[in-house]
Design an enzyme around this catalytic site. Structure first.
Site: not given
Ligand code: FPP
Length: 235
Positions: A14, A60, A62, A188
């Site tokens: 996250d 799901t 996202n 979680i």
């Molecule tokens: C949540 O942080 C993160 C995600 C929804 C995406 C996670 C993906 C990666 C780390 C890339 C993985 C790449 C591969 C190829 C497996 P957020 O963006 O929601 O953070 P925020 O809460 O600060 O907005």
């Protein structure tokens, strides 16, 4: 107290968006930085002797994000899973995916399938990428598999127990020993609900793009200093 190296580590990656926004960058740049960090930190974790590493790449839920962000992440998965095949083979890492296939595009499903097939004989650790994943959906889908198999073969439902239920999850992996969530949220969020029943939880303020080797070592140290009494589920 020394609990040694956890067998299965799970990470809720996250804080990519916040990491980017704080630096005046676009959220998508945070995801790219998260991806780069993941490659490096994942290898470090597996090199430490952790046998299974599960990461939450896309839930799901996202799919409700902006079209631009969803498209960016889907394109990132396609390009990364294509270009990293040799990286995983060279490092002897077996890649698995957990999640529902609908509504992922055929392009994404194809690269996932290829990566799983090409790394299936690797023995240096298992990297389980949870993509279009939800923990409640996983349990429901597992129940459907049980119902189908037991009905078709006229089996006795009493033979299902908490241990053999694992084999109906998206992948038959051992329970999670240590669950890490980055970026300060204390939730979680529907991740690996069945497998974290007895997991130790570790939360850090660090956003995922900054979750490097030192940060993992802090999580490990915390784990190793806990008084752990495990439930009786399979290892
Ligand atoms: C949540 O942080 C993160 C995600 C929804 C995406 C996670 C993906 C990666 C780390 C890339 C993985 C790449 C591969 C190829 C497996 P957020 O963006 O929601 O953070 P925020 O809460 O600060 O907005």
């Amino acid at each position: 107290m020394n609990n040694g190296i956890p067998n299965h580590v799970a990470i809720i990656m996250d804080g990519n968006g916040r990491w980017a926004t704080r630096q005046g960058k676009k959220r998508t740049e945070g995801h790219y930085a998260g991806y780069k960090r993941l490659k490096q930190t994942a290898l470090y974790i597996l090199d430490k002797g952790v046998k299974y590493l599960s990461v939450f790449a896309f839930s799901t839920e996202n799919f409700k994000r902006s079209e631009e962000e969803v498209n960016y992440l889907m394109d990132l998965f396609v390009s990364a899973f294509k270009s990293d095949i040799n990286f995983f083979i060279k490092n002897n890492v077996k890649v698995l995916f957990s999640g529902r296939s609908k509504p992922l595009s055929q392009k994404v499903l194809d690269v996932m399938d290829t990566l799983e097939k090409k790394t299936k004989d690797c023995t240096g650790g298992t990297f389980n990428v949870c993509l279009n994943y939800g923990g409640q959906a996983e349990i429901v889908d597992a129940c459907k598999k049980v119902a189908k198999e037991y009905k078709e073969n006229n089996l006795d439902l009493d033979s299902i127990d908490m241990n053999n239920f694992y084999k109906y999850l998206y992948n038959d992996l051992p329970p999670v020993d240590l669950m890490i969530r980055t970026s300060g949220e204390l939730r979680i969020s529907n991740f690996m609900l069945y497998s974290i029943a007895y997991s130790e939880l570790y939360f850090t303020e660090t956003c995922f793009p900054d979750f490097d080797e030192k940060e993992f070592d802090k999580a490990l140290e915390s784990y190793q200093n806990r008084n752990i009494t495990k439930g009786g589920l399979k290892k």
